[in-house]
Design an enzyme around this catalytic site. Structure first.
Site, PDB file in Angstrom:
ATOM      1  N   HIS A 268       0.865  -1.021  -0.012  1.00  0.00           N
ATOM      2  CA  HIS A 268       0.103  -0.006  -0.166  1.00  0.00           C
ATOM      3  C   HIS A 268       0.973   1.206  -0.002  1.00  0.00           C
ATOM      4  O   HIS A 268       1.477   1.744  -0.858  1.00  0.00           O
ATOM      5  CB  HIS A 268      -1.056  -0.095   1.395  1.00  0.00           C
ATOM      6  CG  HIS A 268      -2.226   0.833   1.034  1.00  0.00           C
ATOM      7  ND1 HIS A 268      -2.531   1.550   0.094  1.00  0.00           N
ATOM      8  CD2 HIS A 268      -2.942   1.319   2.054  1.00  0.00           C
ATOM      9  CE1 HIS A 268      -3.472   2.506   0.389  1.00  0.00           C
ATOM     10  NE2 HIS A 268      -3.901   2.172   1.507  1.00  0.00           N
ATOM     11  N   HIS A 307      -1.906  -2.297 -11.749  1.00  0.00           N
ATOM     12  CA  HIS A 307      -2.855  -1.705 -10.875  1.00  0.00           C
ATOM     13  C   HIS A 307      -4.197  -2.632 -11.170  1.00  0.00           C
ATOM     14  O   HIS A 307      -4.686  -2.674 -12.509  1.00  0.00           O
ATOM     15  CB  HIS A 307      -3.049  -0.423 -10.919  1.00  0.00           C
ATOM     16  CG  HIS A 307      -3.824   0.090  -9.660  1.00  0.00           C
ATOM     17  ND1 HIS A 307      -5.031  -0.183  -9.268  1.00  0.00           N
ATOM     18  CD2 HIS A 307      -3.384   1.018  -8.768  1.00  0.00           C
ATOM     19  CE1 HIS A 307      -5.335   0.569  -8.182  1.00  0.00           C
ATOM     20  NE2 HIS A 307      -4.247   1.230  -7.818  1.00  0.00           N
ATOM     21  N   ASP A 355       2.810   4.764  -7.993  1.00  0.00           N
ATOM     22  CA  ASP A 355       4.021   4.657  -7.194  1.00  0.00           C
ATOM     23  C   ASP A 355       5.256   4.762  -8.016  1.00  0.00           C
ATOM     24  O   ASP A 355       6.438   5.549  -7.576  1.00  0.00           O
ATOM     25  CB  ASP A 355       3.962   3.203  -6.598  1.00  0.00           C
ATOM     26  CG  ASP A 355       2.826   3.024  -5.647  1.00  0.00           C
ATOM     27  OD1 ASP A 355       2.754   3.846  -4.845  1.00  0.00           O
ATOM     28  OD2 ASP A 355       2.162   1.677  -5.813  1.00  0.00           O
TER      29      ASP A 355
END
Length: 415
Positions: A268, A307, A355
């Site tokens: 996360h 994702h 990210d």
């Protein structure tokens, strides 16, 4: 069956109990609880076997209430919200494309709009003296090796202790808390460069606490855009934790602490740190091929790629990559990220996520490995507050799933 009939009135067709429950996304018995609390008005028509409800009144309650518990027939947890929609590889906040918001507003402006529905141009969040002093003292007491996320976790607890009104969950008080908590978290971090005035926007204040590199306008714009794009992302693990805490009527500081707890994981909030390390290794070795091969050989996922909510490139990453193109010092890290993407694509079709884009920003700006997680945590605090406001308007302690016991059958002998 009772309540399955519908009737007509002068204003048009009325809803039966099941239809009202479906519109609200709740169980039929919850509809009657709304009636008993005066939130809905029921009427029993002559010849009807059940109560009926005004569709306009039901819709108004649905809009006020935000997320609702799923109908009894649902096989999975589904929590309704009016905050974020992820659809066709786009992310929308209250129906507005998140990338468009990032192109036209500041983080504080978008946070305020997310909470209240109003854009307040030029709004600045400032920390109250007592909360900031308490947070800085607590942060200063940590070991020298403590990272920025350690400091954020301690700062939110110290700020809570300094706020005697933290248990007041009325909307105006919660909003005031939100406007002061976020700058308290940022300003409690030790400055790495010349400290920005507390009257400045949040992005330059956060920048000065994550790196000693000078901040040019383009880089600050990227940081501000990242904060906006990371404000919310539907029911991520940390957001679900926040809603559970808010369902139990935890105060805003406690719900942010719950979010920080769930955020502290490699899958996360810490995911950007893994991407940061990978990009540094690519730059050090001069090639992405060997680095990607090491990950694949070890059976590890390549950080910053893929994702489950997007079939293509994460739209947040796309927006940040476009902005990073405008910063010359970001080009080496940006090129390394693209090489990772193309190298991995030879083996499996994975697209960049936010990210990886965040890692390009932190590597190019000389920020520490934890910087991406820190940006994520500060940004997401505004979204957590928005979810808490929705949850405070729900019946309390509704986030209470039933456990399915699978242990030894009782009675068992005393151990």
């Amino acid at each position: 069956m009772a309540d399955q009939d519908t009737t007509q009135d002068a204003g048009g067709r009325r809803l039966n109990t099941r239809e009202a429950a479906d519109r609200l996304g709740v169980k039929p018995e919850t509809v009657y609880a709304y009636v008993s609390r005066g939130q809905l008005t029921s009427r029993r028509e002559p010849g009807s076997r059940g109560s009926t409800f005004d569709p306009k009144e039901v819709e108004a309650l649905a809009r006020r209430s935000g997320r609702r518990e799923p109908p009894a027939t649902s096989g999975e947890l589904a929590v309704h919200t009016g905050i974020t929609l992820i659809d066709r590889d786009h992310c929308y906040f209250r129906g507005v494309d998140a990338s468009e918001l990032a192109a036209h507003y500041s983080y504080e402006e978008v946070a305020e709009w997310l909470w209240t529905g109003e854009i307040r141009r030029g709004i600045r969040f400032t920390a109250p003296h007592d909360a900031l002093s308490a947070a800085r003292r607590a942060v200063h007491a940590l070991p020298a090796h403590s990272g920025p996320m350690d400091r954020l976790r301690v700062a939110v607890i110290a700020a809570a202790a300094a706020d005697p009104l933290r248990f007041d969950l009325s909307e105006n008080v919660v909003l005031d808390t939100a406007r002061t908590l976020i700058p308290t978290l940022v300003d409690a971090l030790p400055p790495q460069a010349t400290e920005q005035s507390t009257a400045a926007a949040l992005a330059p204040r956060l920048w000065s606490r994550l790196t000693s590199e000078p901040a040019d306008p383009a880089s600050l714009r990227i940081l501000d855009a990242a904060l906006i794009l990371l404000i919310d992302h539907d029911l991520a693990a940390s957001t679900l934790a926040v809603r559970v805490a808010a369902s139990a009527r935890a105060h805003p500081y406690a719900i942010v602490s719950a979010g920080f707890g769930a955020l502290d994981g490699a899958l996360h909030g810490a995911a950007s740190g893994l991407a940061h390390r990978m990009l540094l290794e690519v730059l050090d070795r001069g090639s992405a091929a060997a680095v990607v091969a090491d990950h694949l050989r070890a059976g590890r996922r390549v950080p910053g790629l893929g994702h489950r909510l997007y079939t293509g490139e994460d739209p947040r990453a796309h927006t940040l990559f476009e902005l990073l193109e405008q910063v010359p010092r970001a080009h080496p890290a940006l090129e390394a990220a693209r090489e990772v993407i193309t190298t991995t694509a030879r083996h499996t079709e994975l697209h960049a996520n936010v990210d990886l884009a965040l890692a390009v920003l932190t590597v190019a700006s000389g920020m520490p490995t934890e910087a991406g997680e820190t940006i994520f945590a500060v940004a997401r605090t505004a979204g957590w507050i928005a979810h808490a406001l929705e949850e405070y308007d729900e019946p309390p302690v509704r986030m209470r799933p039933s456990g399915r016991y699978c242990g030894p059958k009782p009675p068992q002998p005393l151990p």
